[in-house]
Each structure stands twice: as C-alpha cells, then as structure tokens.
Enzyme design. Structure first.
Site, PDB file in Angstrom:
ATOM      1  N   HIS A 257       0.847  -1.184   0.000  1.00 16.29           N
ATOM      2  CA  HIS A 257       0.000   0.000   0.000  1.00 16.29           C
ATOM      3  C   HIS A 257       0.882   1.232   0.000  1.00 16.29           C
ATOM      4  O   HIS A 257       1.948   1.230   0.620  1.00 16.29           O
ATOM      5  CB  HIS A 257      -0.910   0.015   1.235  1.00 16.29           C
ATOM      6  N   ASP A 308      -7.997  -5.273  -0.683  1.00 19.16           N
ATOM      7  CA  ASP A 308      -8.422  -6.106  -1.813  1.00 19.16           C
ATOM      8  C   ASP A 308      -8.179  -7.585  -1.585  1.00 19.16           C
ATOM      9  O   ASP A 308      -8.801  -8.417  -2.249  1.00 19.16           O
ATOM     10  CB  ASP A 308      -7.684  -5.676  -3.085  1.00 19.16           C
TER      11      ASP A 308
HETATM   12  C1  LIG Z   1      -0.543  -0.578  -3.980  1.00 15.62           C
HETATM   13  C2  LIG Z   1       0.725  -0.295  -4.765  1.00 15.62           C
HETATM   14  C3  LIG Z   1       0.336   0.168  -6.167  1.00 15.62           C
HETATM   15  C4  LIG Z   1       1.495   0.796  -4.052  1.00 15.62           C
HETATM   16  O1  LIG Z   1       2.531   1.069  -4.878  1.00 15.62           O
HETATM   17  P1  LIG Z   1       3.718   2.094  -4.619  1.00 15.62           P
HETATM   18  O2  LIG Z   1       3.553   2.842  -3.369  1.00 15.62           O
HETATM   19  O3  LIG Z   1       3.862   2.854  -5.883  1.00 15.62           O
HETATM   20  O4  LIG Z   1       4.931   1.125  -4.408  1.00 15.62           O
HETATM   21  P2  LIG Z   1       5.791   0.470  -5.549  1.00 15.62           P
HETATM   22  O5  LIG Z   1       4.955  -0.213  -6.552  1.00 15.62           O
HETATM   23  O6  LIG Z   1       6.759   1.525  -6.040  1.00 15.62           O
HETATM   24  O7  LIG Z   1       6.559  -0.606  -4.699  1.00 15.62           O
HETATM   25  C5  LIG Z   1       7.683  -0.352  -3.854  1.00 15.62           C
HETATM   26  C6  LIG Z   1       8.515  -1.628  -3.776  1.00 15.62           C
HETATM   27  O8  LIG Z   1       7.733  -2.669  -3.163  1.00 15.62           O
HETATM   28  C7  LIG Z   1       7.469  -3.733  -4.092  1.00 15.62           C
HETATM   29  N1  LIG Z   1       6.072  -4.084  -4.030  1.00 15.62           N
HETATM   30  C8  LIG Z   1       5.049  -3.260  -3.727  1.00 15.62           C
HETATM   31  N2  LIG Z   1       3.900  -3.937  -3.771  1.00 15.62           N
HETATM   32  C9  LIG Z   1       4.214  -5.191  -4.127  1.00 15.62           C
HETATM   33  C10 LIG Z   1       3.461  -6.354  -4.329  1.00 15.62           C
HETATM   34  N3  LIG Z   1       2.135  -6.308  -4.204  1.00 15.62           N
HETATM   35  N4  LIG Z   1       4.092  -7.485  -4.672  1.00 15.62           N
HETATM   36  C11 LIG Z   1       5.430  -7.504  -4.800  1.00 15.62           C
HETATM   37  N5  LIG Z   1       6.214  -6.451  -4.612  1.00 15.62           N
HETATM   38  C12 LIG Z   1       5.598  -5.288  -4.282  1.00 15.62           C
HETATM   39  C13 LIG Z   1       7.771  -3.138  -5.478  1.00 15.62           C
HETATM   40  O9  LIG Z   1       8.162  -4.116  -6.415  1.00 15.62           O
HETATM   41  C14 LIG Z   1       8.886  -2.169  -5.151  1.00 15.62           C
HETATM   42  O10 LIG Z   1      10.076  -2.888  -4.992  1.00 15.62           O
HETATM   43  P3  LIG Z   1      11.475  -2.320  -5.544  1.00 15.62           P
HETATM   44  O11 LIG Z   1      11.673  -1.034  -4.761  1.00 15.62           O
HETATM   45  O12 LIG Z   1      12.433  -3.408  -5.240  1.00 15.62           O
HETATM   46  O13 LIG Z   1      11.244  -2.068  -6.992  1.00 15.62           O
HETATM   47  C15 LIG Z   1       1.594  -1.569  -4.856  1.00 15.62           C
HETATM   48  O14 LIG Z   1       1.878  -2.037  -3.558  1.00 15.62           O
HETATM   49  C16 LIG Z   1       0.940  -2.640  -5.696  1.00 15.62           C
HETATM   50  O15 LIG Z   1       1.088  -2.632  -6.933  1.00 15.62           O
HETATM   51  N6  LIG Z   1       0.209  -3.597  -5.047  1.00 15.62           N
HETATM   52  C17 LIG Z   1      -0.505  -4.614  -5.801  1.00 15.62           C
HETATM   53  C18 LIG Z   1      -1.794  -4.043  -6.341  1.00 15.62           C
HETATM   54  C19 LIG Z   1      -2.816  -3.829  -5.266  1.00 15.62           C
HETATM   55  O16 LIG Z   1      -3.047  -4.677  -4.418  1.00 15.62           O
HETATM   56  N7  LIG Z   1      -3.481  -2.666  -5.331  1.00 15.62           N
HETATM   57  C20 LIG Z   1      -4.539  -2.325  -4.392  1.00 15.62           C
HETATM   58  C21 LIG Z   1      -4.102  -1.252  -3.461  1.00 15.62           C
HETATM   59  S1  LIG Z   1      -5.280  -0.984  -2.180  1.00 15.62           S
END
Ligand SMILES: CC(C)(COP(=O)(O)OP(=O)(O)OC[C@H]1O[C@@H](n2cnc3c(N)ncnc32)[C@H](O)[C@@H]1OP(=O)(O)O)[C@@H](O)C(=O)NCCC(=O)NCCS
Length: 373
Positions: A257, A308
């Site tokens: 998140h 989710d």
């Molecule tokens: C929610 C979300 C978009 C937040 O994203 P964000 O704050 O932009 O964080 P990032 O996507 O930049 O992730 C930061 C790091 O954690 C990792 N990470 C974050 N969520 C992850 C996940 N669900 N699975 C695996 N790795 C994850 C990323 O790969 C990244 O790693 P790195 O720094 O080695 O590249 C992200 O956690 C995600 O894509 N989750 C899955 C989708 C989801 O469940 N969305 C609903 C949100 S309520």
C-alpha cells in the site's frame, strides 16, 4: 526532484477521512473504522461521510428510505443497457451508464450543492442496480425491482440472484461496503476532486473516478486476487506459487500500500469474514489458501495484505461473479467520492498543479520536406 506518484504530497485539506499509515489506523469523521465495521451500517456511514456526524434514528430512517426508493433506473437506460455488447466488462458498463444517467437525472443541469447531494443520493442507490442488472442482462435473466424494505447490500444481492440473501451474506456485504466507503486521497477520489474542482457536474466527476478505480493498481486488484487463489487451487500449492511469482518478478495482487506501512485495518475485518463465511459454507479452502499466501508474502517481502486481498475470497464465497468485484468497490466508494466532491465544492479552487519540464528547448522548426530521417 518531483516525487514519482506524488508520494507523501499533501494535496488537500479534508475533514472526511484520516489514514495513519504508520499506526495502521483509519478514521471516518472521527470514528475508528473498527468501531464502524463492528457497529454501523453502510447507510449510516454514507450519512456520516456526507453530513459529518452520525444520524439520529429518524434521520437515518428517512435517508435509508430515500436510498431504497432510488434503487431504480429509467426505462430508457435499461433499454440502452440491453443494446450493449454482452462481452462489455461490468466496470465499462458502470462507467458508461453512470454517464448516461446524467441525461435522465431529474435535477438536469442544476449543479448547485443541494442538487448535487440529491444526484449523489441517486448514484449511491443506482450503482448497485447497474451492476446487478448488467449481470442479469448479459446472462439473459429477468430483471427484478428492488425491494423497498431491504438495505443496499441486501437489495444488491437480491437484484443479482433473484433471492433475498441470508442474514450472514447480507451482513458480510454490508460490512465490506462500510470498509470500502472512503480512503482519503486515493487515486479515484483525487480524480473525482480534480474533476469537481472545474465545477463540472457530479456524474462527470464520478465517471472520472470509476475509470480510475478500474485500474489493476487500484480497485482492479481484487479481481486479480481471486484469479490467483483459483489458480492455486489448494492451500499446499500456495507457497510454491508465491515463490514462483516472485522469481518471475510479478507483483502479488492484494498486497502493499502506498500509505500503510503496517497492516491495512480493513484487511483485519475481511480476514475474519472470509473465515466465518468459509465455516458457514463448510469449505475453508479459500480462506486457507489466502492465509498461506498472506504468510508467504509477508515472510518473503515483508508486505501486508490490503483491503483487496480478503475481499476477494469474501465476494467469491458470496457467489458474486469475479468481474463484478471492482464494481462492488465502486458501489461503496461512490459514497466517499461524493463526500469529497461536496467538500471540494464547499471551498473550491481549480486544481491545477505544475509539471517540471524535462524536454528540449529552442529547437528550430524544419519544414516537412526538409526533414532528415
Ligand atoms: C498498492 C501499490 C500500487 C502501491 O505502490 P507504490 O507505493 O507505488 O509502491 P511500488 O509499486 O513503487 O513498490 C515499492 C517496492 O515494493 C514492491 N512491491 C510493492 N507492492 C508489491 C506487491 N504487491 N508485490 C510484490 N512487490 C511489491 C515493489 O516491487 C517495489 O520494490 P522495488 O523497490 O524493489 O522495486 C503496490 O503495492 C501494488 O502494486 N500492489 C498490488 C496491487 C494492489 O493490491 N493494489 C490495491 C491497493 S489498495
């Protein structure tokens, strides 16, 4: 340097909802989400988000009646839905029909705050009807009229299946709607506020929000979660499945998140509901697979389940078709979008940030006939 994704940037003052990412706390208008999930109802939470306080009994009865009475669609809109291609996804239909509804709204182009509240009341009532009707239309089933004595959660399940749901099913969906109702400046709410700040109508702002929620990084994640659980099939397959996913550098949907650095407080309630529904059905498989996945992701990546993750198994056990999951999120979040739109309109200024230009400058225009490849 601009922070990618506007991480940690405070873009508005708001008295609606507070997300404390460090403590894992979520507050709606001063009330802890745990208290609301345990004691409140979706209708009451909508009232709280919109009017800033819990309603008196008579106020809640009046508001609930208004919502139930609006659980209907103009016949022209139903006719239009029947013309849509049967393969259209429920979120595409929700986005399109919400837009169409603006042309049939009794308040027309009146967009003052009072009319906007009336339009929002209709939309909270109508989004569940669109969602349920679409599943019936695409499957060639009869459409039922909503029952005025039922609340939104029960009516939605009734419209979807044609049967009045059990108390446990209705309560589970009602709690899920409470949990999803608002979440500060999430992407779709921000989209709604940006649109509202141009003084466009609420239907346009909600269309922007629905389109934004649809993405797999936002509301679309719950559908991806259930696909993963279905692929895993058995609890024993969960660990190797997650390992392989991470080896292939895939994200685990339903985890992580932007704001919470600890457990998402909403996941706590959905986890309990997933287990309870599994026990009631005599099939704990979806809960157990979810637990295995959760523990493996936590161990491997230190990531916590978000809202989710457990909503996926809950909706699946309520026999809701997978591609309706994100629409259920929208049905609930409609209340939060509206609360933010009212707040924005109450103290409006156009939202127009700047971009840091990183492109070239001072290039000389070359006529097309003289350009080199
Ligand atoms: C929610 C979300 C978009 C937040 O994203 P964000 O704050 O932009 O964080 P990032 O996507 O930049 O992730 C930061 C790091 O954690 C990792 N990470 C974050 N969520 C992850 C996940 N669900 N699975 C695996 N790795 C994850 C990323 O790969 C990244 O790693 P790195 O720094 O080695 O590249 C992200 O956690 C995600 O894509 N989750 C899955 C989708 C989801 O469940 N969305 C609903 C949100 S309520």
């Amino acid at each position: 340097m601009v922070k990618a994704g506007l991480e940690d940037i405070v873009a508005a003052e708001s008295a609606i909802c507070d997300v404390d990412g460090a403590q894992g706390r979520l507050i709606f208008r001063g009330y802890d989400i745990h208290d609301l999930a345990d004691n409140s109802t979706f209708e009451e939470v909508v009232y709280l988000l919109w009017f800033g306080r819990l309603p008196q009994k008579s106020e809640l009865e009046k508001f609930s009646k208004e919502l139930s009475a609006n659980m209907t669609l103009p016949k022209e809109v139903v006719t239009a839905m029947k013309q849509l291609p049967k393969q259209a996804t429920p979120m595409e239909v929700l986005r399109t029909i919400t837009s169409l509804l603006s042309m049939y709204d009794p308040d027309g182009t009146n967009d003052n705050l009072e009319a906007t509240i009336r339009k929002a009341t209709r939309l909270v009532a109508q989004l569940p009807v669109i969602t349920a009707y679409w599943d019936n239309i695409r499957n060639g089933r009869e459409l039922q009229a909503a029952k005025p004595e039922l609340n939104i959660a029960s009516n939605f399940l009734y419209l979807l299946t044609g049967s009045v749901p059990s108390d446990v099913s209705a309560k589970s969906l009602d709690v899920a709607l409470v949990l999803h109702a608002d979440h500060e400046l999430n992407a779709s709410t921000f989209a709604a506020r940006v649109a509202a700040a141009t003084l466009t109508d609420i239907h346009s702002a909600v269309v922007a929000a629905i389109g934004t929620l649809k993405g797999p990084l936002h509301g679309g994640a719950n559908q991806e979660v259930i696909k993963m659980l279905l692929n895993i099939k058995e609890p024993a397959n969960a660990q190797p499945y997650v390992h392989k996913m991470f080896e292939e550098h895939q994200k685990a949907m339903g985890f992580g998140h932007r704001v919470y650095k600890t457990e998402d407080p909403r996941a706590h309630h959905l986890r309990i509901m997933s287990e309870q529904l599994g026990k009631q059905m005599g099939d704990l498989r979806w809960y157990q697979i979810s637990r295995e996945v959760e523990q493996t992701v936590q161990k491997e990546k230190g990531l916590y389940a978000n809202v989710d993750f457990y909503s996926a198994s809950v909706y699946h056990m309520l026999h809701i078709p997978i591609d309706l999951f994100t629409s259920i999120f929208a049905m609930s979040r409609m209340s939060g979008w509206a609360a933010h739109i009212f707040e924005q309109l109450g103290n409006n200024r156009l939202i127009r940030p700047r971009a840091e230009y990183t492109g070239q400058r001072d290039l000389k225009y070359v006529p097309i006939t003289e350009r080199k490849a």
